[in-house]
Design a protein around this motif. Structure first.
Motif, PDB file in Angstrom:
ATOM      1  N   HIS A  46       0.822  -1.211   0.000  1.00 32.55           N
ATOM      2  CA  HIS A  46       0.000   0.000   0.000  1.00 32.55           C
ATOM      3  C   HIS A  46       0.861   1.268   0.000  1.00 32.55           C
ATOM      4  CE1 HIS A  46      -3.492  -2.435   0.215  1.00 32.55           C
ATOM      5  NE2 HIS A  46      -3.305  -2.841   1.454  1.00 32.55           N
ATOM      6  N   ARG A  49       1.668   2.022  -3.508  1.00 29.94           N
ATOM      7  CA  ARG A  49       0.521   2.608  -4.205  1.00 29.94           C
ATOM      8  C   ARG A  49       0.360   4.073  -3.820  1.00 29.94           C
ATOM      9  NH1 ARG A  49      -4.599  -1.016  -3.799  1.00 29.94           N
ATOM     10  NH2 ARG A  49      -4.479  -0.414  -1.609  1.00 29.94           N
ATOM     11  N   GLN A  50       0.537   4.366  -2.545  1.00 34.35           N
ATOM     12  CA  GLN A  50       0.341   5.736  -2.043  1.00 34.35           C
ATOM     13  C   GLN A  50       1.421   6.693  -2.537  1.00 34.35           C
ATOM     14  OE1 GLN A  50       0.336   5.891   2.237  1.00 34.35           O
ATOM     15  NE2 GLN A  50       0.298   8.126   2.314  1.00 34.35           N
ATOM     16  N   ARG A  52       3.459   6.508  -5.308  1.00 28.54           N
ATOM     17  CA  ARG A  52       3.918   6.275  -6.677  1.00 28.54           C
ATOM     18  C   ARG A  52       4.586   7.506  -7.285  1.00 28.54           C
ATOM     19  NH1 ARG A  52       1.514   6.921 -11.687  1.00 28.54           N
ATOM     20  NH2 ARG A  52      -0.400   7.597 -10.676  1.00 28.54           N
ATOM     21  N   GLU A 139      -5.803  -6.010  -7.631  1.00 30.98           N
ATOM     22  CA  GLU A 139      -4.956  -5.039  -6.940  1.00 30.98           C
ATOM     23  C   GLU A 139      -3.508  -5.159  -7.408  1.00 30.98           C
ATOM     24  OE1 GLU A 139      -5.213  -3.968  -2.672  1.00 30.98           O
ATOM     25  OE2 GLU A 139      -6.688  -5.594  -2.573  1.00 30.98           O
ATOM     26  N   ASP A 142      -3.310  -3.918 -11.010  1.00 25.41           N
ATOM     27  CA  ASP A 142      -3.509  -2.471 -11.095  1.00 25.41           C
ATOM     28  C   ASP A 142      -2.277  -1.700 -10.629  1.00 25.41           C
ATOM     29  OD1 ASP A 142      -6.030  -2.862 -12.084  1.00 25.41           O
ATOM     30  OD2 ASP A 142      -7.095  -2.312 -10.244  1.00 25.41           O
ATOM     31  N   LEU A 143      -1.601  -2.207  -9.590  1.00 31.15           N
ATOM     32  CA  LEU A 143      -0.404  -1.506  -9.116  1.00 31.15           C
ATOM     33  C   LEU A 143       0.715  -1.606 -10.154  1.00 31.15           C
ATOM     34  CD1 LEU A 143       0.923   0.119  -6.875  1.00 31.15           C
ATOM     35  CD2 LEU A 143       1.732  -2.035  -5.877  1.00 31.15           C
ATOM     36  N   ALA A 146      -0.122   0.755 -12.838  1.00 25.21           N
ATOM     37  CA  ALA A 146       0.041   2.145 -12.397  1.00 25.21           C
ATOM     38  C   ALA A 146       1.489   2.604 -12.516  1.00 25.21           C
ATOM     39  CB  ALA A 146      -0.442   2.293 -10.951  1.00 25.21           C
ATOM     40  N   TYR A 147       2.415   1.651 -12.431  1.00 28.57           N
ATOM     41  CA  TYR A 147       3.833   1.979 -12.584  1.00 28.57           C
ATOM     42  C   TYR A 147       4.288   1.903 -14.043  1.00 28.57           C
ATOM     43  CZ  TYR A 147       5.019   2.586  -7.670  1.00 28.57           C
ATOM     44  OH  TYR A 147       5.126   3.081  -6.385  1.00 28.57           O
TER      45      TYR A 147
END
Length: 206
Positions: A46, A49-50, A52, A139, A142-143, A146-147
């Motif tokens: 997490h 994710r927070q 990034r 999850e 998606d992470l 996201a990168y």
């Protein structure tokens, strides 16, 4: 296949080196970072994710925290299993299919990005084998997305070629392919109890 089990006296990490890397190499390294969150630390997952944007901008304090946590997790695992007798295999999360994708691409897909693909494939395989819920698999995917990393096997790579490399992976013993599969964010198991049909389905999914 050739390596050493002699441990270093000390390790020096210069975070400024990260600023010299092309984006693809930075992403490749971050794939291995995400791996640590999935295999051992939900809170760290997490955190990634927070933070990034901070990580991509190489914000010194955040980068230092990130690297330190990766070192802590790896050191803990290696300390408990110095000669790769069992637990240390969890560090190979994403690498079973990832190595095969990397090799099938003739190494045009760099290692870290192949591992990113392999982690998504492993999460999908875990869902198909009943070890992981679809939401948690999403999850993970998606992470990684996201990168800016790939999450699927490129369609131009031959699936039979990938399967051939799977059977020559160092985690294959007596023709049995061992997979590191997540059972949750922060937890994984090592198993060879995977149906070939499920592997085929994962390799051919998009």
């Amino acid at each position: 296949m050739v390596g050493t089990f002699y441990q270093p006296k000390s390790v020096y990490i210069d975070t400024d080196v990260l600023r010299s890397l092309p984006e693809s190499e930075l992403q490749g390294g971050l794939a291995e970072v995400i791996k640590y969150g999935v295999i051992a630390d939900q809170e760290f997952f997490h955190f990634l994710r927070q933070h990034r944007q901070d990580i991509f901008s190489l914000q010194e304090e955040i980068i230092s925290q990130m690297i330190a946590r990766c070192c802590e997790i790896k050191a803990r695992v290696v300390e408990q299993d110095e000669r790769e007798g069992g637990l240390r295999r969890i560090l190979n999360f994403g690498h079973t299919i990832g190595h095969a994708v990397e090799a099938a691409s003739n190494f045009q897909i760099i290692h870290g990005l192949a591992v990113a693909i392999g982690m998504c494939a492993a999460a999908d395989l875990a869902v198909r084998t009943g070890l992981l819920g679809k939401d948690e698999a999403r999850e993970i995917r998606d992470l990684i997305a996201a990168y800016g990393m790939p999450t699927t096997i490129p369609p131009e790579l031959g699936r039979e070629e990938i399967k051939k490399f799977l059977l020559t992976d160092k985690k294959t013993v007596g023709g049995r392919v061992f997979f590191v599969l997540p059972t949750g964010i922060g937890e994984v198991v090592v198993t060879d109890q995977v149906r070939p049909a499920d592997v085929d389905a994962v390799l051919n999914s998009d």
